[in-house]
Design a protein around this motif. Structure first.
Motif, mmCIF file in Angstrom:
data_model
loop_
_atom_site.group_PDB
_atom_site.id
_atom_site.type_symbol
_atom_site.label_atom_id
_atom_site.label_comp_id
_atom_site.label_asym_id
_atom_site.label_seq_id
_atom_site.Cartn_x
_atom_site.Cartn_y
_atom_site.Cartn_z
ATOM 1 N N TRP A 66 0.820 -0.998 0.029
ATOM 2 C CA TRP A 66 -0.028 -0.046 -0.269
ATOM 3 C C TRP A 66 0.967 1.093 0.167
ATOM 4 C CZ3 TRP A 66 -2.439 2.525 4.588
ATOM 5 C CH2 TRP A 66 -3.574 3.317 4.104
ATOM 6 N N PHE A 94 -8.386 6.731 -3.855
ATOM 7 C CA PHE A 94 -7.787 7.217 -2.770
ATOM 8 C C PHE A 94 -6.483 7.961 -2.871
ATOM 9 C CE2 PHE A 94 -5.008 6.270 1.159
ATOM 10 C CZ PHE A 94 -5.787 6.621 2.269
ATOM 11 N N LEU A 96 -5.323 10.278 -0.719
ATOM 12 C CA LEU A 96 -4.729 10.728 0.546
ATOM 13 C C LEU A 96 -3.299 10.619 0.630
ATOM 14 C CD1 LEU A 96 -5.528 12.139 3.506
ATOM 15 C CD2 LEU A 96 -5.599 9.586 4.300
ATOM 16 N N PHE A 97 -2.720 11.710 1.029
ATOM 17 C CA PHE A 97 -1.073 11.784 1.362
ATOM 18 C C PHE A 97 -0.620 12.085 -0.188
ATOM 19 C CE2 PHE A 97 -2.176 8.506 4.397
ATOM 20 C CZ PHE A 97 -1.675 9.007 5.421
ATOM 21 N N GLU A 169 -12.821 13.440 11.120
ATOM 22 C CA GLU A 169 -13.170 12.432 9.885
ATOM 23 C C GLU A 169 -14.652 12.105 10.455
ATOM 24 O OE1 GLU A 169 -9.117 10.539 8.479
ATOM 25 O OE2 GLU A 169 -11.224 9.633 7.748
ATOM 26 N N TRP A 179 -11.216 17.738 3.548
ATOM 27 C CA TRP A 179 -11.365 16.431 2.995
ATOM 28 C C TRP A 179 -12.105 15.486 4.054
ATOM 29 C CZ3 TRP A 179 -8.745 12.527 5.749
ATOM 30 C CH2 TRP A 179 -8.784 11.233 5.291
ATOM 31 N N HIS A 181 -13.566 11.340 4.634
ATOM 32 C CA HIS A 181 -13.718 9.788 4.065
ATOM 33 C C HIS A 181 -14.845 9.126 4.570
ATOM 34 C CE1 HIS A 181 -10.759 5.955 3.410
ATOM 35 N NE2 HIS A 181 -11.846 6.064 3.097
ATOM 36 N N PHE A 186 -13.570 9.467 13.603
ATOM 37 C CA PHE A 186 -12.294 9.524 14.511
ATOM 38 C C PHE A 186 -11.645 10.965 14.382
ATOM 39 C CE2 PHE A 186 -11.208 6.968 10.588
ATOM 40 C CZ PHE A 186 -9.986 7.704 10.196
ATOM 41 N N PHE A 188 -7.665 12.727 14.711
ATOM 42 C CA PHE A 188 -6.342 12.573 14.977
ATOM 43 C C PHE A 188 -5.497 13.827 14.647
ATOM 44 C CE2 PHE A 188 -5.071 12.761 10.517
ATOM 45 C CZ PHE A 188 -6.005 12.443 9.825
ATOM 46 N N HIS A 257 0.126 9.923 11.902
ATOM 47 C CA HIS A 257 -0.915 10.501 13.078
ATOM 48 C C HIS A 257 -1.401 9.566 13.984
ATOM 49 C CE1 HIS A 257 -3.880 7.813 10.814
ATOM 50 N NE2 HIS A 257 -3.132 8.150 9.589
ATOM 51 N N MET A 280 -10.209 -1.351 2.770
ATOM 52 C CA MET A 280 -9.074 -0.965 3.519
ATOM 53 C C MET A 280 -9.074 -0.754 4.946
ATOM 54 S SD MET A 280 -8.904 3.132 2.425
ATOM 55 C CE MET A 280 -7.653 3.437 3.853
ATOM 56 N N MET A 282 -11.608 0.607 7.088
ATOM 57 C CA MET A 282 -12.184 2.104 7.689
ATOM 58 C C MET A 282 -12.962 1.514 9.006
ATOM 59 S SD MET A 282 -10.749 4.478 6.565
ATOM 60 C CE MET A 282 -11.642 5.810 7.281
ATOM 61 N N ARG A 285 -10.742 1.296 11.757
ATOM 62 C CA ARG A 285 -9.891 2.661 12.153
ATOM 63 C C ARG A 285 -10.997 3.491 13.104
ATOM 64 N NH1 ARG A 285 -8.275 1.884 6.923
ATOM 65 N NH2 ARG A 285 -5.834 2.215 6.826
ATOM 66 N N HIS A 310 3.119 3.211 5.184
ATOM 67 C CA HIS A 310 2.186 3.744 6.229
ATOM 68 C C HIS A 310 1.602 2.621 6.549
ATOM 69 C CE1 HIS A 310 -0.575 6.444 8.132
ATOM 70 N NE2 HIS A 310 -1.418 6.032 7.310
ATOM 71 N N ASP A 312 -1.644 1.748 9.865
ATOM 72 C CA ASP A 312 -2.404 2.234 10.670
ATOM 73 C C ASP A 312 -2.629 1.159 11.848
ATOM 74 O OD1 ASP A 312 -3.121 4.889 9.989
ATOM 75 O OD2 ASP A 312 -4.269 4.527 8.216
#
Ligand SMILES: O=c1ccc(O)c[nH]1
Length: 343
Positions: A66, A94, A96-97, A169, A179, A181, A186, A188, A257, A280, A282, A285, A310, A312
């Motif tokens: 990933w 996706f 992000l980043f 988020e 942004w 998702h 959550f 962070f 994060h 993925m 979520m 998370r 990365h 999580d």
């Protein structure tokens, strides 16, 4: 899920994201992935009177790992310009980043990521109530100076919080440049670049993402001045180390994060074979009372580390304190305004 029901949940999403008549929306997909998402979002958007189109990028070869932040948009500046001119981007890739996501947000386009399987989207619809609790948490986090996380397994780590913003988020987005998702739930932030120190013990039942596995034996992380200096344990520690080594990038050992989950509809146990519909992670998370730390990049927060490596890691049973005030105690939310009213 049939396309009719998919359109209905996308309609709910777009309403929660404040979409109205005349707004310019783009749905972004790549290759043959999630074309049904584009259809469902477009049908929903048309019902709200939005002006929409579907931007479809060519397929990219499947990556083994990933690798966050690397997208097909990098080679297409004209496409990025088009996305900057939209009111809202629905990202089914996706991004992000990635620097492209940051540029699009900076131009005022709001972005909603939607990549999880439809049944997970349906199970974790955005609500006003979730948004309020997440925003309350985000306010507290944005004012805090120090975060400390402890656990009965031996975690005791401190993040100094003088540098990065708090990110919320809650699975929908109605503000320019913001942004979010779907699904989520959550908050962070990130520790100062040299300001994370201590030990994190990832315990049995905690979850490794993107591996999508429950940890079976403890993984002990030693963190000094914002960097992981040691990872030890049994098989799970070996898997993490081997995965990270595959990136050949020492910046993967940075601290990314950190925060906690508030979504009562997300369940810790749903990643077992037979129940997990893929995706993925979520739900993992987001589950209520988890404490999630992450390793690798912090560029999404404005930091300098843009490694593609990365992980999580949502953990159960932890306590999290902001300036000594408990937010999460033994895996349960400790602040009245953040608690869900389980009847
Ligand atoms: O929604 C997300 C997904 C991944 C991640 O690292 C943060 N937030």
């Amino acid at each position: 899920m049939d396309q009719f029901s998919f359109t209905e949940i996308c309609l709910h999403q777009l309403k929660m994201s404040g979409v109205h008549e005349g707004e310019k929306l783009i749905v972004l997909t790549q290759g043959s992935e999630r074309l049904d998402y584009a259809d469902a979002f477009m049908a929903a958007g048309m019902r709200l009177g939005a002006k929409m189109y579907h931007m479809r990028l060519p397929p990219v070869p499947p990556a083994g790992a990933w690798a966050v932040g690397q997208t097909g948009l990098a080679a297409m500046p004209e496409a990025v310009e088009a996305l900057k001119a939209a009111d809202m981007l629905i990202d089914c890739i996706f991004l992000l980043f990635s620097p492209e996501q940051m540029a699009i947000q900076a131009a005022g386009t709001r972005i909603l990521t939607a990549v999880e399987p439809p049944e997970i989207l349906a199970r974790m619809l955005p609500t006003k109530e979730l948004r309020e609790r997440v925003e309350f948490a985000g306010d507290l986090l944005s004012k805090a100076k120090v975060m400390r996380i402890t656990s009965p397994h031996g975690t005791d780590v401190t993040y100094k919080l003088n540098t990065y913003p708090a990110i919320t988020e809650y699975a929908c987005t109605d503000e320019p440049g913001r942004w979010d998702h779907w699904p989520s739930g959550f908050v962070f932030t990130g520790g100062d670049d040299d300001g994370v120190d201590g030990t994190i013990v990832v315990a049995p039942g905690d979850i490794l993402l993107p591996q999508n596995i429950y940890v079976r034996d403890p993984i002990i992380y030693t963190i000094e001045n914002g960097w992981i200096t040691d990872i030890r344990g049994g098989l799970d520690a070996e898997l993490v180390k081997s995965y990270m080594a595959g990136f050949s990038d020492p910046r993967g050992m940075g601290m990314s994060h950190v925060g906690w989950g508030l979504n009562q509809n997300a369940k810790w146990h749903r990643m077992v074979p037979g129940e997990f519909p893929g995706g993925m992670g979520m739900e993992a998370r987001s589950f209520y009372g988890n404490v999630m730390f992450s390793t690798g990049p912090n560029n999404e927060l404005g930091g300098p580390n843009d490694t593609a490596c990365h992980l999580d890691i949502p953990m159960r049973g932890c306590s999290l304190f902001l300036d000594d005030e408990p937010m999460v105690l033994d895996g349960d939310i400790a602040v009245k305004e953040m608690k869900y009213n389980f009847k």
